[in-house]
Design an enzyme around this catalytic site. Structure first.
Site, PDB file in Angstrom:
ATOM      1  N   ASP A 151     -10.462  -4.261  -4.304  1.00  0.00           N
ATOM      2  CA  ASP A 151      -9.439  -3.143  -3.818  1.00  0.00           C
ATOM      3  C   ASP A 151      -9.727  -1.879  -4.290  1.00  0.00           C
ATOM      4  O   ASP A 151      -9.567  -1.970  -5.665  1.00  0.00           O
ATOM      5  CB  ASP A 151      -8.365  -3.519  -3.695  1.00  0.00           C
TER       6      ASP A 151
ATOM      7  N   SER B 125       0.903  -1.288  -0.120  1.00  0.00           N
ATOM      8  CA  SER B 125       0.103   0.082   0.004  1.00  0.00           C
ATOM      9  C   SER B 125       0.870   1.179  -0.024  1.00  0.00           C
ATOM     10  O   SER B 125       1.701   1.400  -1.111  1.00  0.00           O
ATOM     11  CB  SER B 125      -0.761  -0.047   1.120  1.00  0.00           C
TER      12      SER B 125
ATOM     13  N   HIS C 127      -8.139  -5.122  -0.005  1.00  0.00           N
ATOM     14  CA  HIS C 127      -6.908  -4.395   0.400  1.00  0.00           C
ATOM     15  C   HIS C 127      -6.633  -4.946   1.772  1.00  0.00           C
ATOM     16  O   HIS C 127      -7.169  -5.277   2.702  1.00  0.00           O
ATOM     17  CB  HIS C 127      -7.054  -3.149   0.314  1.00  0.00           C
TER      18      HIS C 127
END
Length: 318
Positions: free
Chosen positions: A252, A156, A282
């Site tokens: 996601d 991320s 995610h």
């Protein structure tokens, strides 16, 4: 179809009343993030874990080192940059993941406790990550690592930092990197510009609202900057970079920008392996203790690292 184990986790979270981190003060969001990862991450592997401090651009910079126990010889090392939207997360939250990668890839893993927004907005995290990478390159031998076998990785926001580290290392003449691992990377500074924000921005583990909050905190009062360090997809070229493993999740909001970055790398001639986990959302890289498919993703990262460390060095200058 959403992974059955993940669906049950999400249902449990709703029944337990876990709030969206977009709706609570940042200190509370950090506590929620830690609790979520603690509940789903892999158990801490039997490796040596040590804390160090180095000189950083903002003062003392904490590092967390994971080393195989009872094994001799120098080995490759990976700088892992944790996720959390540049605002939440800490190395301890990733002990399970990083210790397992250390064990499975038979390598040294280094995490850096980079400064978080909004207290320390862009580019503080980048400056800290670069300081950690420089330290690792210069002091690898002191921790039992091989200077010639380095990897940058992250998930991320941490994958954003890892991508930026690879670009900076190329542009600044090193250190040479064997590979970059980018797990559902943030590669733009404008949340919402891809369709996956509209299709998967509510109801899963990451919301469009939370991404917007993190983005505003990280960039401070600045508008979308023309600085590719905030949005590595904007870099002038993605050629001359180390091979990449890019992992994305089907459910996601960051799915499409992960695809876009993999495509940019491939179009520039950078070797890239793109893997989609269609049933996951995610944050899956920290769900290996609760979701079988997520555990497979961790093993895939470890396998890619072992392969990169075993490969002969690239004779092409950085």
């Amino acid at each position: 179809m959403l992974d059955i184990q993940l669906r049950k986790l999400l249902e449990h979270g709703r029944e337990s009343g876990v709030p969206d981190m977009a709706d609570v003060p940042m200190p509370a969001a950090r506590e929620i993030y830690t609790a979520l990862l603690t509940a789903t991450d892999l158990p801490v592997a039997d490796v040596d874990i040590d804390d160090h401090r180095i000189d950083g651009p903002g003062g003392a910079l904490p590092l967390r080192l994971y080393r195989p126990r009872g094994r001799s010889g120098r080995r490759g090392a990976a700088l892992y940059l944790h996720g959390g939207g540049f605002c939440v997360g800490r190395p301890q939250d990733y002990d399970g993941l990083c210790s397992q990668l250390c064990l499975e890839a038979d390598c040294i893993v280094v995490q850096v406790d980079y400064r978080l927004a909004p207290e320390h907005p862009f580019p503080a995290a980048i400056d800290d990550a670069w300081a950690a990478l420089q330290w690792l390159s210069q002091h690898a031998e002191s921790i039992g690592a091989d200077t010639g076998r380095l990897i940058v990785a992250g998930d991320s926001a941490g994958a954003n930092l890892a991508a930026v580290m690879a670009l900076m290392a190329r542009d600044r003449g090193g250190p040479a990197l064997r590979q970059q691992t980018l797990v559902y990377p943030v590669v733009t500074a404008a949340p919402g510009q891809f369709d996956s924000y509209r299709t998967h921005g509510e109801g899963y583990t990451l919301t469009t609202r939370l991404m917007a909050r993190f983005n505003d905190a990280y960039l401070g009062d600045a508008q979308v900057p023309a600085d590719w360090r905030a949005a590595p997809l904007m870099a002038d070229t993605h050629s001359g970079l180390p091979p990449a493993l890019v992992q994305v999740a089907g459910f996601d909001p960051l799915h499409d920008e992960g695809l876009a970055y993999a495509e940019a790398l491939a179009d520039a001639g950078t070797p890239v392996s793109l893997v989609t986990y269609p049933g996951l959302a995610h944050g899956f890289i920290s769900m290996g203790g609760a979701v079988t498919a997520a555990r497979l993703a961790v093993s895939q990262v470890a396998s890619a690292w072992r392969e990169a460390f075993a490969a002969p060095p690239d004779p092409t200058p950085a």
